[in-house]
Each structure stands twice: as structure tokens, then as C-alpha cells.
Design an enzyme around this catalytic site. Structure first.
Site, PDB file in Angstrom:
ATOM      1  N   ASP A  10      -6.595 -14.836 -31.613  1.00 58.38           N
ATOM      2  CA  ASP A  10      -7.670 -15.290 -32.509  1.00 58.38           C
ATOM      3  C   ASP A  10      -7.704 -16.816 -32.411  1.00 58.38           C
ATOM      4  OD1 ASP A  10      -9.603 -15.272 -34.656  1.00 58.38           O
ATOM      5  OD2 ASP A  10      -8.015 -15.802 -36.063  1.00 58.38           O
ATOM      6  N   SER A  11      -8.727 -17.416 -33.005  1.00 62.18           N
ATOM      7  CA  SER A  11      -8.770 -18.875 -33.077  1.00 62.18           C
ATOM      8  C   SER A  11      -7.634 -19.417 -33.941  1.00 62.18           C
ATOM      9  CB  SER A  11     -10.103 -19.314 -33.681  1.00 62.18           C
ATOM     10  OG  SER A  11     -10.267 -18.716 -34.957  1.00 62.18           O
ATOM     11  N   CYS A  73     -10.894 -11.416 -33.193  1.00 65.58           N
ATOM     12  CA  CYS A  73     -11.771 -12.466 -33.682  1.00 65.58           C
ATOM     13  C   CYS A  73     -13.203 -12.001 -33.434  1.00 65.58           C
ATOM     14  CB  CYS A  73     -11.474 -13.741 -32.896  1.00 65.58           C
ATOM     15  SG  CYS A  73     -12.574 -15.125 -33.278  1.00 65.58           S
ATOM     16  N   THR A  75     -15.879 -13.730 -33.754  1.00 68.94           N
ATOM     17  CA  THR A  75     -16.623 -14.785 -33.069  1.00 68.94           C
ATOM     18  C   THR A  75     -16.374 -14.729 -31.563  1.00 68.94           C
ATOM     19  OG1 THR A  75     -16.332 -16.146 -35.037  1.00 68.94           O
ATOM     20  CG2 THR A  75     -17.013 -17.275 -33.028  1.00 68.94           C
ATOM     21  N   GLU A 152      -7.079 -20.942 -43.108  1.00 71.79           N
ATOM     22  CA  GLU A 152      -6.141 -21.666 -42.236  1.00 71.79           C
ATOM     23  C   GLU A 152      -5.223 -22.564 -43.064  1.00 71.79           C
ATOM     24  OE1 GLU A 152      -5.466 -21.796 -38.766  1.00 71.79           O
ATOM     25  OE2 GLU A 152      -6.660 -19.973 -38.762  1.00 71.79           O
ATOM     26  N   CYS A 184     -15.329 -11.375 -40.185  1.00 70.54           N
ATOM     27  CA  CYS A 184     -14.467 -12.414 -39.605  1.00 70.54           C
ATOM     28  C   CYS A 184     -13.046 -12.043 -39.999  1.00 70.54           C
ATOM     29  CB  CYS A 184     -14.847 -13.780 -40.175  1.00 70.54           C
ATOM     30  SG  CYS A 184     -13.644 -15.090 -39.813  1.00 70.54           S
ATOM     31  N   HIS A 186     -10.490 -13.695 -40.550  1.00 70.63           N
ATOM     32  CA  HIS A 186      -9.834 -14.537 -41.568  1.00 70.63           C
ATOM     33  C   HIS A 186     -10.091 -13.995 -42.990  1.00 70.63           C
ATOM     34  CE1 HIS A 186      -9.392 -17.559 -38.388  1.00 70.63           C
ATOM     35  NE2 HIS A 186      -8.656 -18.268 -39.195  1.00 70.63           N
TER      36      HIS A 186
HETATM   37  N1  DGL Z   1     -11.362 -15.280 -37.086  1.00 70.31           N
HETATM   38  C1  DGL Z   1     -12.612 -15.602 -36.477  1.00 70.31           C
HETATM   39  C2  DGL Z   1     -13.577 -14.417 -36.559  1.00 70.31           C
HETATM   40  O1  DGL Z   1     -13.161 -13.292 -36.732  1.00 70.31           O
HETATM   41  C3  DGL Z   1     -13.389 -16.778 -36.960  1.00 70.31           C
HETATM   42  C4  DGL Z   1     -12.824 -18.023 -37.407  1.00 70.31           C
HETATM   43  C5  DGL Z   1     -13.343 -19.220 -36.649  1.00 70.31           C
HETATM   44  O2  DGL Z   1     -14.470 -19.688 -36.900  1.00 70.31           O
HETATM   45  O3  DGL Z   1     -12.583 -19.648 -35.805  1.00 70.31           O
HETATM   46  O4  DGL Z   1     -14.769 -14.602 -36.420  1.00 70.31           O
END
Ligand code: DGL
Length: 272
Positions: A10-11, A73, A75, A152, A184, A186
Site C-alpha cells: 500500500d502507499s 490500496c 488507489t 498515517e 480506501c 486506510h
Molecule cells: N490506502 C490507499 C487506498 O486504498 C489510499 C491512500 C493514499 O492516498 O495513499 O486508496
């Protein structure tokens, strides 16, 4: 090969909401988790940039001997999933997409709300998912800029978190949504705050359990499930600060990095 680890990335810390479900559903499996915290958040970056990061990460996971990859993730999945599948055809690659289908099945008001990043909503995957499953149901898209950053930072409750969540939830509630999709990875870390703010009448959907089950099916179909004799091991890597990441992993999912927290340096990541 079946004893090889699963790679999850993930990011940042968001994919840990998928990691904990994978570990719960597939307890014998070893997992390598990569967080690209040097570049978090991905949500407002260009598709080209996100694709480049994801390709490097997938190559890194392959070099570490992973037998499958979970793009934990939304995104990254929205922007890079097809690209990764073409670049690494030998690996099963599981991605995430907002849980529009279960939300459409569940709603009684005929309105569902989706919380996600700008890049997720702009991606073809999201358009295709809505086109395929929404039917007569109205889908209200809520871009949630700043929410992944708060997660985060470990700010999962409190006044600032509530105020930001209210600003995202109110338009969906005003539109009549009775089902909210966490689009998302997160956001499941603030699901308790969301549930408290929207009250018990609304359903809030985290797709991670379904993703973990789907991963199990994919591994079984490819004869890649770990046999009973495997000893599961979990490793965590970040492209930013390993000490801070170690604390975040402990706080969010109760795991610790093995021995020394490992750094997966940007220079290494972007080599070649
Ligand atoms: N965890 C990422 C998602 O599921 C997004 C967070 C980011 O913008 O990096 O989209």
C-alpha cells in the site's frame, strides 16, 4: 513455491487493514508487507507516477520470492492493476475496488455513499464497477482528502478526526445514503468513529474480509496455498522511517516487525 510469502503493499499503513484479514483467514501463510510511505498519499498523484511506484514495488516483491501480490490500496488498484497483471503475468495479483456490489445489494434507501481518493474515482476500475453493479441505485461519491494522512499520523479519534469525518459523511447522509463503502484501505482504521457519527441505522462496509477470502481462493486454484507444515513469518518494510512504521504496525494491528525494523530504501526501490 507454496511455502513462499504473499506480498502485500500500500502507499502506507492502510493496507494493514487487509493484512490483518489475510493473516486471520490464512494463518499458515507468511506475508511481506511493503508501505511506500516516502510517497504517501497516492490519492492525489498522477496515474503515471502511481504506476511507476507500483511497478517498482511489484518487482521488489517478486525479487523477495513472493508467490502472489495483493495491491492493498484502492488507489493503486484503480490506476495500476491491469498494468501490473500485464507486467507480471506469472503472479496471481489481487486488487481492491470499492465494495459497490455488496452495498447495492444491502441498501434499502436506494442510495449508497462511497468514500475514496480522487485517483480512485478517476480510475476506469471504479467506473466499470459502478456501471456493472449500481443499476437503479444512486451512488454518491465522496472524495476524502486528508483522511488517509490522519490515519498515517495515527490520529484515529478526537476533535480533528470527527470534524473531518463529519464533513465527508454529512453530504452522503443528506443525499439519503444508508450504506457507506470504505473505498480506501486506510479508512477501516476509523470505522469506529464513522459508526459513532452515523449511528446504528447505517451499514459501513470494509471490503478486507472478502479480499482475504478471494485471495485464499486464488491461491487454492493455483495450488499455491501453504500446506500445514509451513511456519508463518511476517515481515514489514517501509520506504520511509522504519522506527515510526514499527510503532504504527504495533499500534494498528498489534504486530511487531521481526527483530530490527527493516528499511526498504527509496534508492533501492527505484534502482534500474
Ligand atoms: N490506502 C490507499 C487506498 O486504498 C489510499 C491512500 C493514499 O492516498 O495513499 O486508496
Amino acid at each position: 513455491m507454496s511455502g513462499a510469502p504473499i506480498g502485500i503493499f500500500d502507499s502506507g499503513v492502510g493496507g494493514l487493514s487487509v493484512w490483518r484479514q489475510v493473516v486471520h483467514h490464512l494463518p499458515d501463510e507468511s506475508v511481506i508487507y511493503l508501505a511506500d510511505q516516502a510517497h504517501v498519499p497516492y490519492g492525489q498523484r498522477s496515474a503515471q507516477e502511481i504506476r511507476a511506484y507500483c511497478s517498482e514495488i511489484a518487482a521488489e516483491l517478486m525479487a523477495m520470492g513472493c508467490k502472489a501480490i495483493v495491491v492493498a490500496c484502492n488507489t493503486a488498484s484503480a490506476v495500476a492493476l491491469e498494468h501490473l497483471r500485464q507486467a507480471f503475468p506469472q503472479l496471481p495479483i489481487v486488487g481492491l475496488e470499492p465494495a459497490v456490489k455488496p452495498a447495492v445489494e444491502l441498501t434499502r434507501s436506494g442510495v449508497v455513499g462511497v468514500m475514496a481518493t480522487p485517483a480512485t474515482f478517476q480510475g476506469e476500475l471504479y467506473r466499470a464497477t459502478v456501471g456493472r453493479w449500481a443499476g437503479d441505485v444512486k451512488v454518491v461519491e465522496q472524495v476524502c482528502i486528508g483522511l488517509a494522512d490522519l490515519v498515517e499520523m495515527g490520529e484515529l479519534e478526537g476533535e480533528r478526526c470527527d470534524a473531518l469525518l463529519r464533513s465527508f459523511l454529512n453530504p452522503m447522509l443528506a443525499a439519503g445514503a444508508d450504506t457507506i463503502v470504505l473505498g480506501c484501505t486506510h479508512y477501516p482504521f476509523v470505522i469506529e468513529a464513522i459508526r459513532r457519527l452515523v449511528g446504528p441505522g447505517l451499514a459501513v462496509l470494509d471490503p478486507a474480509p472478502a479480499v482475504a477470502r478471494h485471495l485464499g481462493e486464488r491461491l487454492a486454484a493455483a495450488s499455491l496455498l501453504c500446506s500445514g507444515s509451513c511456519r508463518s513469518e511476517h515481515q514489514f518494510f517501509t520506504s520511509a522511517d522504519p522506527q515510526a512504521f514499527d510503532h504504527a504496525v504495533a499500534r494498528l494491528v498489534g504486530a511487531r516487525c521481526l527483530s530490527q525494523p527493516l528499511t526498504w530504501r527509496e534508492g533501492e526501490l527505484l534502482r534500474g
